[in-house]
Structure formats: C-alpha cells, structure tokens
Scaffold this active site. Structure first.
Site, PDB file in Angstrom:
ATOM      1  N   GLY A  26       2.702   2.255  10.844  1.00 46.82           N
ATOM      2  CA  GLY A  26       3.771   3.334  10.520  1.00 46.82           C
ATOM      3  C   GLY A  26       4.475   3.833  11.699  1.00 46.82           C
ATOM      4  O   GLY A  26       4.948   4.746  11.713  1.00 46.82           O
TER       5      GLY A  26
ATOM      6  N   HIS B   9      -9.359   1.110   5.139  1.00 48.71           N
ATOM      7  CA  HIS B   9      -8.043   1.453   5.880  1.00 48.71           C
ATOM      8  C   HIS B   9      -7.962   2.439   7.059  1.00 48.71           C
ATOM      9  O   HIS B   9      -9.116   3.037   6.748  1.00 48.71           O
ATOM     10  CB  HIS B   9      -7.265   1.833   4.722  1.00 48.71           C
ATOM     11  CG  HIS B   9      -5.810   2.216   5.288  1.00 48.71           C
ATOM     12  ND1 HIS B   9      -5.361   3.122   6.366  1.00 48.71           N
ATOM     13  CD2 HIS B   9      -4.795   0.997   5.067  1.00 48.71           C
ATOM     14  CE1 HIS B   9      -4.064   2.906   6.488  1.00 48.71           C
ATOM     15  NE2 HIS B   9      -3.711   1.521   6.016  1.00 48.71           N
TER      16      HIS B   9
ATOM     17  N   ASN C  82       0.817  -1.136   0.000  1.00 43.19           N
ATOM     18  CA  ASN C  82       0.053   0.144   0.100  1.00 43.19           C
ATOM     19  C   ASN C  82       0.850   1.332  -0.115  1.00 43.19           C
ATOM     20  O   ASN C  82       1.467   1.712   1.088  1.00 43.19           O
ATOM     21  CB  ASN C  82      -0.943  -0.200   1.454  1.00 43.19           C
ATOM     22  CG  ASN C  82      -1.787   1.188   1.647  1.00 43.19           C
ATOM     23  OD1 ASN C  82      -1.828   2.015   0.501  1.00 43.19           O
ATOM     24  ND2 ASN C  82      -2.206   1.518   2.679  1.00 43.19           N
TER      25      ASN C  82
ATOM     26  N   GLU D 165      -6.450   4.693   7.935  1.00 41.92           N
ATOM     27  CA  GLU D 165      -6.438   6.387   7.574  1.00 41.92           C
ATOM     28  C   GLU D 165      -7.765   6.894   6.879  1.00 41.92           C
ATOM     29  O   GLU D 165      -7.931   8.156   7.054  1.00 41.92           O
ATOM     30  CB  GLU D 165      -5.131   6.566   6.818  1.00 41.92           C
ATOM     31  CG  GLU D 165      -4.052   6.202   7.419  1.00 41.92           C
ATOM     32  CD  GLU D 165      -2.712   5.771   6.777  1.00 41.92           C
ATOM     33  OE1 GLU D 165      -2.883   5.682   5.652  1.00 41.92           O
ATOM     34  OE2 GLU D 165      -1.832   5.228   7.354  1.00 41.92           O
TER      35      GLU D 165
ATOM     36  N   SER E 198       3.552  -2.318  10.374  1.00 38.98           N
ATOM     37  CA  SER E 198       4.918  -2.093  10.511  1.00 38.98           C
ATOM     38  C   SER E 198       5.575  -3.523  10.238  1.00 38.98           C
ATOM     39  O   SER E 198       6.508  -4.064  10.443  1.00 38.98           O
ATOM     40  CB  SER E 198       5.358  -1.839  11.603  1.00 38.98           C
ATOM     41  OG  SER E 198       4.971  -0.468  12.069  1.00 38.98           O
TER      42      SER E 198
ATOM     43  N   GLU F 190      -5.101  -4.893  10.889  1.00 38.18           N
ATOM     44  CA  GLU F 190      -3.984  -4.073  10.924  1.00 38.18           C
ATOM     45  C   GLU F 190      -4.400  -3.237  12.264  1.00 38.18           C
ATOM     46  O   GLU F 190      -5.348  -2.065  12.607  1.00 38.18           O
ATOM     47  CB  GLU F 190      -4.311  -2.879   9.908  1.00 38.18           C
ATOM     48  CG  GLU F 190      -4.060  -3.512   8.458  1.00 38.18           C
ATOM     49  CD  GLU F 190      -3.244  -2.444   7.397  1.00 38.18           C
ATOM     50  OE1 GLU F 190      -2.188  -2.680   7.217  1.00 38.18           O
ATOM     51  OE2 GLU F 190      -3.982  -1.583   7.262  1.00 38.18           O
TER      52      GLU F 190
ATOM     53  N   LYS G  86       0.146   4.240  -0.165  1.00 37.16           N
ATOM     54  CA  LYS G  86      -0.607   5.484   0.389  1.00 37.16           C
ATOM     55  C   LYS G  86      -0.175   6.633  -0.698  1.00 37.16           C
ATOM     56  O   LYS G  86      -0.235   6.470  -1.742  1.00 37.16           O
ATOM     57  CB  LYS G  86      -0.168   5.868   1.714  1.00 37.16           C
ATOM     58  CG  LYS G  86      -0.129   4.599   2.581  1.00 37.16           C
ATOM     59  CD  LYS G  86       0.190   4.837   4.092  1.00 37.16           C
ATOM     60  CE  LYS G  86       0.100   3.402   4.748  1.00 37.16           C
ATOM     61  NZ  LYS G  86       0.216   3.591   6.178  1.00 37.16           N
TER      62      LYS G  86
HETATM   63  P1  PGA Z   1       3.006   0.426   7.606  1.00 38.48           P
HETATM   64  O1  PGA Z   1       1.288   0.706   6.823  1.00 38.48           O
HETATM   65  O2  PGA Z   1       3.351  -0.950   6.911  1.00 38.48           O
HETATM   66  O3  PGA Z   1       3.796   1.672   7.107  1.00 38.48           O
HETATM   67  O4  PGA Z   1       2.842   0.049   9.002  1.00 38.48           O
HETATM   68  C1  PGA Z   1       0.503  -0.613   6.855  1.00 38.48           C
HETATM   69  C2  PGA Z   1      -0.753  -0.022   6.292  1.00 38.48           C
HETATM   70  O5  PGA Z   1      -1.077   1.103   6.575  1.00 38.48           O
HETATM   71  O6  PGA Z   1      -1.284  -0.786   5.409  1.00 38.48           O
END
Ligand code: PGA
Length: 247
Positions: free
Chosen positions: A170, A92, A9, A94, A209, A164, A11
């Site tokens: 992140g 997601h 992903n 976000e 992560s 997640e 983003k």
């Molecule tokens: P990350 O993000 O691997 O940077 O923690 C995962 C995600 O948001 O799908």
C-alpha cells in the site's frame, strides 16, 4: 512448470458493481495466469455466480481456525467451500498487525483451509526495520516453520505462498524485481531443504504495490510465480493489464 497466479485482494473495498466490472475488464484478456478474485466475505456467493462462465476463481480473505461453534462473527472453512471459494489468504500482514494473528494462529488457519480442500495462500514478509536489521529470512522462516510444525513439509504441496514485504504494501514502493527474486529464491531453498519436488512446484507470489508498470518485470523473475495485488486490483482496467503481463 508452475502456473502463474494473479490474485486481487480487495481488502475491505468493492461492491457488487465491481465484481461485474472486473469480469468485463478481464473478458478476452490473454494470460497464462489463473486469476483469483478475493472480495470481502459477503460478496463470495455472488462472485461465484458472476464468474460462473469465466476462468476467474474466487478466494476469501480470512477463515476461522475452528470448524464450527460459538465463535460470533467468524466464518468456517466449510462455509467458504459452500460459497464456491477455492483459495483463502492466511497471515496477511494486516491480520497479523491489526488483529493479533500470531504465526501459530496463522498456521491453524492454514490447516483449517486444507482440511476442507481450500488452498491457503500463506502471506509472509518483513517490516522495514526487520529488513534493515538483516532479519528478513529469519522472520519468514519463523512463519514457514510454524506451518511445517503442524502439517509437515507436505502441507506446502497444496498451498501457495505470497512474499509481501510489509514496507511495500500500500505504499506505492514495490520491492525491486531483484530484491523480490532473492527472497523468493531463499524461500524456495528453505522448502527444498525438506523436499525438492515440493519446492520446485510451489507457486510463490509477490505482493506489495504491484501495478501495471512493474508487473512484467516482477513476473519475469524465475522464482516469482505471479502477484498478490491489493490497491491495483480495484481498478478493473489496470488489473486486467497486470493479468495480461503474466505470460
Ligand atoms: P497493495 O497490497 O498491492 O495495495 O500494496 C498488497 C496486499 O496487501 O496484498
């Protein structure tokens, strides 16, 4: 046997050059995973072009719940399908936290994707304080239930889930393989209450992560069927290392 999926992903990151770099880094990498690259909308058509003679497939980060009409700035499922997109992320964290997407809106998007034959990757997970309060499964079940209310349990037969934990996204602090496994098993049990066959075949990815150093331990857990990778998917060589660990 469930096939692994490793999805990157991006983003709101990346560009044309990264599509090419990822293709090159992944060429010849041995893996048991289907690899899905999820760039921003505008790169979907060229992603499909660049990946034409590879095993890489393309996914989108979002989809409108509507089919067409006066929805300025939105992209429909059919439009995604036109780009060659096979997967789409829905729910997601976000999108939930920054764009006000409720469980109901997410479920609408899940339906919109399936309506045009695109596989939704439904993201679910708890905040740090929800975990502390012992509410992890309640939060996840509410997300799953909103989808079941619209499409029934059969809807999960043509979908992928991604667990997640929001506190792991992140942050560089992934859930331990044991923590993630426990939740994945509980999610599978929830689905099995309604349909054991669907539960058994449902691919449940871990996200938060994921990195070259922790991917193997996560992917070796019995109910973890791959990863949804954010930050680490932007580094082609590291992403290739993660992909290679799905074996
Ligand atoms: P990350 O993000 O691997 O940077 O923690 C995962 C995600 O948001 O799908």
């Amino acid at each position: 046997m469930r096939q692994y999926i490793v999805a990157g992903n991006w983003k709101m990151n990346g560009n044309e050059a990264l599509l090419i770099a990822v293709r090159e880094a992944l060429a010849g990498v041995e893996t048991k995973a289907e690899v899905v690259i999820i760039p921003p909308y505008v790169y979907l058509p060229s992603a499909t072009q660049h990946f034409r003679d590879t095993n890489l497939v393309v996914g989108a980060q979002n989809v409108s719940k509507h089919e067409e009409g006066a929805f300025t700035g939105e992209i429909s499922g059919l439009m995604l399908r036109d780009t060659g997109c096979q997967y789409v992320l829905v729910g997601h964290s976000e999108r939930r936290t920054m764009y006000g997407e409720t469980n109901e809106i997410v479920a609408n998007k899940f339906v919109a994707a399936q309506r045009v034959g695109i596989t939704p990757i439904l993201c679910v997970g708890e905040t740090f304080s929800e975990r502390g309060a012992g509410k992890t499964m309640a939060v996840i079940e509410a997300s799953l239930e909103a989808v079941r209310a619209q499409v029934g349990i059969r809807g999960f037969g043509k979908a992928v889930l991604a667990y997640e934990p929001i506190w792991a996204i992140g942050t560089g602090v992934a859930a331990t393989p044991e923590m993630a496994q426990a939740i994945h098993a509980d999610i599978r049990k929830w689905v099995a209450k309604y349909d054991e066959g669907i539960a058994k075949n449902l691919q449940i990815l871990y996200g938060g992560s994921v990195a070259p150093l922790n991917a193997q331990a996560l992917f070796s857990m019995p109910d973890i069927d791959g990863g949804l990778v954010g930050g680490a998917s932007l580094k082609p060589d590291g992403f290739a290392e993660i992909v290679a660990q799905a074996k």
